[in-house]
Structure formats: structure tokens, C-alpha cells
Design a protein around this motif. Structure first.
Motif, PDB file in Angstrom:
ATOM      1  N   LYS A 280      12.766  -5.554  -7.981  1.00 29.29           N
ATOM      2  CA  LYS A 280      13.283  -4.533  -7.148  1.00 29.29           C
ATOM      3  C   LYS A 280      11.887  -3.947  -6.264  1.00 29.29           C
ATOM      4  N   ARG A 281      12.145  -3.679  -4.872  1.00 30.08           N
ATOM      5  CA  ARG A 281      10.813  -3.349  -4.623  1.00 30.08           C
ATOM      6  C   ARG A 281      10.733  -1.570  -4.736  1.00 30.08           C
ATOM      7  N   ASP A 282       9.569  -1.088  -5.073  1.00 25.76           N
ATOM      8  CA  ASP A 282       9.133   0.455  -5.345  1.00 25.76           C
ATOM      9  C   ASP A 282       8.770   0.730  -3.978  1.00 25.76           C
ATOM     10  N   TRP A 283       9.809   1.606  -3.247  1.00 25.14           N
ATOM     11  CA  TRP A 283       9.365   2.141  -2.027  1.00 25.14           C
ATOM     12  C   TRP A 283       8.788   3.448  -2.105  1.00 25.14           C
ATOM     13  N   SER A 284       8.775   4.186  -3.000  1.00 25.91           N
ATOM     14  CA  SER A 284       8.093   5.369  -3.251  1.00 25.91           C
ATOM     15  C   SER A 284       6.588   5.543  -2.736  1.00 25.91           C
ATOM     16  N   GLY A 285       5.712   4.591  -2.948  1.00 23.76           N
ATOM     17  CA  GLY A 285       4.683   4.704  -2.307  1.00 23.76           C
ATOM     18  C   GLY A 285       4.572   4.553  -0.676  1.00 23.76           C
ATOM     19  N   ASN A 286       5.638   3.727  -0.301  1.00 26.07           N
ATOM     20  CA  ASN A 286       5.523   3.612   1.148  1.00 26.07           C
ATOM     21  C   ASN A 286       6.034   4.973   1.670  1.00 26.07           C
ATOM     22  N   ILE A 287       7.047   5.609   1.180  1.00 19.66           N
ATOM     23  CA  ILE A 287       7.566   6.731   1.388  1.00 19.66           C
ATOM     24  C   ILE A 287       6.644   8.104   1.432  1.00 19.66           C
ATOM     25  N   TYR A 288       5.818   8.012   0.493  1.00 21.44           N
ATOM     26  CA  TYR A 288       4.719   8.752   0.200  1.00 21.44           C
ATOM     27  C   TYR A 288       3.636   8.806   1.423  1.00 21.44           C
ATOM     28  N   LEU A 289       3.270   7.425   1.696  1.00 23.11           N
ATOM     29  CA  LEU A 289       2.291   7.253   2.717  1.00 23.11           C
ATOM     30  C   LEU A 289       2.734   7.717   4.000  1.00 23.11           C
ATOM     31  N   GLY A 290       4.020   7.493   4.282  1.00 21.59           N
ATOM     32  CA  GLY A 290       4.445   7.683   5.671  1.00 21.59           C
ATOM     33  C   GLY A 290       4.731   9.422   5.911  1.00 21.59           C
ATOM     34  N   CYS A 291       5.016  10.044   4.756  1.00 24.55           N
ATOM     35  CA  CYS A 291       5.049  11.576   4.891  1.00 24.55           C
ATOM     36  C   CYS A 291       3.506  12.137   5.244  1.00 24.55           C
ATOM     37  N   VAL A 292       2.585  11.202   4.513  1.00 29.88           N
ATOM     38  CA  VAL A 292       1.071  11.963   4.831  1.00 29.88           C
ATOM     39  C   VAL A 292       0.870  11.757   5.967  1.00 29.88           C
ATOM     40  N   ALA A 293       1.195  10.425   6.467  1.00 29.00           N
ATOM     41  CA  ALA A 293       0.823  10.000   8.015  1.00 29.00           C
ATOM     42  C   ALA A 293       1.749  10.958   8.970  1.00 29.00           C
ATOM     43  N   ALA A 294       2.725  11.225   8.750  1.00 30.54           N
ATOM     44  CA  ALA A 294       3.421  12.396   9.644  1.00 30.54           C
ATOM     45  C   ALA A 294       2.920  13.661   9.620  1.00 30.54           C
ATOM     46  N   ILE A 295       2.264  14.067   8.346  1.00 23.32           N
ATOM     47  CA  ILE A 295       1.605  15.379   8.407  1.00 23.32           C
ATOM     48  C   ILE A 295       0.410  15.359   9.212  1.00 23.32           C
ATOM     49  N   LEU A 296      -0.389  14.355   8.940  1.00 26.08           N
ATOM     50  CA  LEU A 296      -1.697  14.195   9.829  1.00 26.08           C
ATOM     51  C   LEU A 296      -1.438  13.953  11.282  1.00 26.08           C
ATOM     52  N   ALA A 297      -0.269  13.283  11.630  1.00 23.92           N
ATOM     53  CA  ALA A 297      -0.197  13.054  13.126  1.00 23.92           C
ATOM     54  C   ALA A 297       0.391  14.671  13.703  1.00 23.92           C
ATOM     55  N   ILE A 298       1.067  15.254  13.051  1.00 29.33           N
ATOM     56  CA  ILE A 298       1.641  16.742  13.352  1.00 29.33           C
ATOM     57  C   ILE A 298       0.405  17.498  13.354  1.00 29.33           C
ATOM     58  N   ALA A 299      -0.569  17.483  12.619  1.00 32.07           N
ATOM     59  CA  ALA A 299      -1.687  18.437  12.462  1.00 32.07           C
ATOM     60  C   ALA A 299      -2.696  17.952  13.588  1.00 32.07           C
ATOM     61  N   PHE A 300      -2.921  16.685  13.905  1.00 35.31           N
ATOM     62  CA  PHE A 300      -3.767  16.297  15.119  1.00 35.31           C
ATOM     63  C   PHE A 300      -3.262  16.720  16.392  1.00 35.31           C
TER      64      PHE A 300
END
Length: 54
Positions: free
Chosen positions: A32-52
């Protein structure tokens, strides 16, 4: 340890005989694929985009 008891495994293994060989099998394990790392990375990217952009 080898015993005569069959043990239930949580792993999903598929054994397939290899053509042209004697008592050789190919083992394919589906995981089974572990999506937790991808979800975490997506949240960090969203926060950085909002801050930018603010």
C-alpha cells in the motif's frame, strides 16, 4: 524456524513460477502506498506559497 502450522500474513504476496526453471518462483509483493509524506510536503508547499504571495 520451520513448522507445519500455517501463519496468516498481512503481506500480499503473489508467487509465479519462472518459465524454464526448476522450483524457482518470482515473488511479487504489492504494498500500500504511504501518502503521509506527500500530504506533508503538499502542506509545506501551500504554506510557503501563501507566505510568498502575501
Amino acid at each position: 524456524m520451520i513448522s507445519d502450522k500455517e501463519v496468516e500474513s498481512e503481506r500480499n504476496l503473489k508467487l509465479k513460477p519462472i518459465a524454464g526453471s526448476y522450483n524457482s518462483y518470482s515473488v511479487n509483493e504489492k504494498e500500500k502506498r504511504d501518502w503521509s509524506g506527500n500530504i506533508y510536503l503538499g502542506c509545506v508547499a501551500a504554506i510557503l506559497a501563501i507566505a510568498f504571495f502575501t
